[in-house]
Scaffold this motif. Sequence first.
Motif, PDB file in Angstrom:
ATOM      1  N   VAL A 298      67.309  41.136  13.365  1.00  0.00           N
ATOM      2  CA  VAL A 298      68.417  40.906  14.269  1.00  0.00           C
ATOM      3  C   VAL A 298      68.770  42.478  14.364  1.00  0.00           C
ATOM      4  O   VAL A 298      70.096  42.483  14.841  1.00  0.00           O
ATOM      5  CB  VAL A 298      69.110  39.858  14.109  1.00  0.00           C
ATOM      6  N   ASP A 299      68.162  43.466  13.892  1.00  0.00           N
ATOM      7  CA  ASP A 299      68.726  44.876  13.787  1.00  0.00           C
ATOM      8  C   ASP A 299      68.114  45.496  14.985  1.00  0.00           C
ATOM      9  O   ASP A 299      67.100  45.052  15.729  1.00  0.00           O
ATOM     10  CB  ASP A 299      68.364  45.744  12.654  1.00  0.00           C
ATOM     11  N   ARG A 300      68.788  46.455  15.887  1.00  0.00           N
ATOM     12  CA  ARG A 300      68.203  47.376  16.841  1.00  0.00           C
ATOM     13  C   ARG A 300      67.536  48.381  16.389  1.00  0.00           C
ATOM     14  O   ARG A 300      66.424  48.599  17.197  1.00  0.00           O
ATOM     15  CB  ARG A 300      69.632  47.844  17.897  1.00  0.00           C
ATOM     16  N   VAL A 301      67.513  48.692  15.293  1.00  0.00           N
ATOM     17  CA  VAL A 301      66.713  50.003  14.819  1.00  0.00           C
ATOM     18  C   VAL A 301      65.756  49.362  13.634  1.00  0.00           C
ATOM     19  O   VAL A 301      66.248  48.633  12.748  1.00  0.00           O
ATOM     20  CB  VAL A 301      67.705  51.235  14.272  1.00  0.00           C
ATOM     21  N   TRP A 302      64.558  49.815  13.693  1.00  0.00           N
ATOM     22  CA  TRP A 302      63.717  49.342  12.682  1.00  0.00           C
ATOM     23  C   TRP A 302      64.173  49.992  11.173  1.00  0.00           C
ATOM     24  O   TRP A 302      64.473  51.122  10.984  1.00  0.00           O
ATOM     25  CB  TRP A 302      62.279  49.784  12.790  1.00  0.00           C
ATOM     26  N   PRO A 303      64.068  49.020  10.086  1.00  0.00           N
ATOM     27  CA  PRO A 303      64.755  49.363   8.836  1.00  0.00           C
ATOM     28  C   PRO A 303      63.864  50.576   8.076  1.00  0.00           C
ATOM     29  O   PRO A 303      62.682  50.352   8.276  1.00  0.00           O
ATOM     30  CB  PRO A 303      64.829  48.128   8.008  1.00  0.00           C
ATOM     31  N   ARG A 304      64.605  51.498   7.639  1.00  0.00           N
ATOM     32  CA  ARG A 304      63.835  52.554   6.906  1.00  0.00           C
ATOM     33  C   ARG A 304      63.054  51.893   5.420  1.00  0.00           C
ATOM     34  O   ARG A 304      63.258  51.118   4.987  1.00  0.00           O
ATOM     35  CB  ARG A 304      64.750  53.429   6.280  1.00  0.00           C
ATOM     36  N   GLY A 305      61.948  52.451   5.621  1.00  0.00           N
ATOM     37  CA  GLY A 305      60.908  52.326   4.401  1.00  0.00           C
ATOM     38  C   GLY A 305      60.364  51.135   4.315  1.00  0.00           C
ATOM     39  O   GLY A 305      59.960  50.417   3.320  1.00  0.00           O
ATOM     40  N   VAL A 306      60.254  50.194   5.600  1.00  0.00           N
ATOM     41  CA  VAL A 306      59.807  48.717   5.401  1.00  0.00           C
ATOM     42  C   VAL A 306      58.523  48.815   6.494  1.00  0.00           C
ATOM     43  O   VAL A 306      58.707  49.146   7.574  1.00  0.00           O
ATOM     44  CB  VAL A 306      60.533  47.735   5.822  1.00  0.00           C
ATOM     45  N   SER A 307      57.319  48.817   6.134  1.00  0.00           N
ATOM     46  CA  SER A 307      56.428  48.570   7.042  1.00  0.00           C
ATOM     47  C   SER A 307      56.390  47.276   7.723  1.00  0.00           C
ATOM     48  O   SER A 307      57.023  46.249   7.142  1.00  0.00           O
ATOM     49  CB  SER A 307      55.051  48.643   6.315  1.00  0.00           C
ATOM     50  N   LYS A 308      55.767  47.213   8.907  1.00  0.00           N
ATOM     51  CA  LYS A 308      55.663  45.710   9.473  1.00  0.00           C
ATOM     52  C   LYS A 308      54.972  44.655   8.730  1.00  0.00           C
ATOM     53  O   LYS A 308      55.323  43.631   8.936  1.00  0.00           O
ATOM     54  CB  LYS A 308      55.265  46.202  11.093  1.00  0.00           C
ATOM     55  N   ASP A 309      54.022  45.164   7.987  1.00  0.00           N
ATOM     56  CA  ASP A 309      53.132  43.998   7.174  1.00  0.00           C
ATOM     57  C   ASP A 309      54.367  43.606   6.135  1.00  0.00           C
ATOM     58  O   ASP A 309      54.238  42.401   5.884  1.00  0.00           O
ATOM     59  CB  ASP A 309      51.962  44.904   6.754  1.00  0.00           C
ATOM     60  N   GLU A 310      54.795  44.568   5.536  1.00  0.00           N
ATOM     61  CA  GLU A 310      55.857  43.906   4.320  1.00  0.00           C
ATOM     62  C   GLU A 310      56.855  43.229   4.840  1.00  0.00           C
ATOM     63  O   GLU A 310      57.536  42.232   3.954  1.00  0.00           O
ATOM     64  CB  GLU A 310      56.437  45.266   3.599  1.00  0.00           C
ATOM     65  N   ALA A 311      57.450  43.376   5.932  1.00  0.00           N
ATOM     66  CA  ALA A 311      58.464  42.594   6.541  1.00  0.00           C
ATOM     67  C   ALA A 311      58.101  41.172   6.468  1.00  0.00           C
ATOM     68  O   ALA A 311      59.195  40.442   6.459  1.00  0.00           O
ATOM     69  CB  ALA A 311      58.925  43.153   7.976  1.00  0.00           C
TER      70      ALA A 311
END
Length: 157
Positions: A34-47
């Motif tokens: 629910v964040d507007r900006v993608w989190p640093r250091g997290v790949s979409k697969d890891e998320a």
Amino acid sequence: MSEKKSSAKSSAHTVQVRRIYDEAEKSDGTRVLVDRVWPRGVSKDEAELDEWVKDVAPSTELRKWYSHDPEKFDEFARRFREELKGDDAAKALDELREHAQKGTLTLLTAAKRDDISQATVLAGILNDGTKSSGKKSTKNSSSKSSSKDSKDSKDSK
């Protein structure tokens, strides 16, 4: 982890808040960023996300004003709830409600303190419609246990 059966809630859903940097757990149910900006250091697969709902996040202006200052949380929560009345945000909030009605919903945020994040405000709205204060004493703790403690305290209300 077992679900709390002693909850006085009339509905069977649970909305909880966790940091996206914490390892996914089976008890998370549907996981939504629910964040507007993608989190640093997290790949979409890891998320390990089910969805990313940007439209339910605070505006850039509000986010920058707030800057996760604990002293500003109550005013942030008030302003954020006002923003959620806008068309796009309201639709996104309805989408989260639909997820919550189906079972456990975990709102994910990259905030260092999830107890004073927009995810906490959203969880309060989705759980009981009234939560607006992040006055908790989990200061600077970002471990799994603080997320679990945060979830447990919300479940027990």
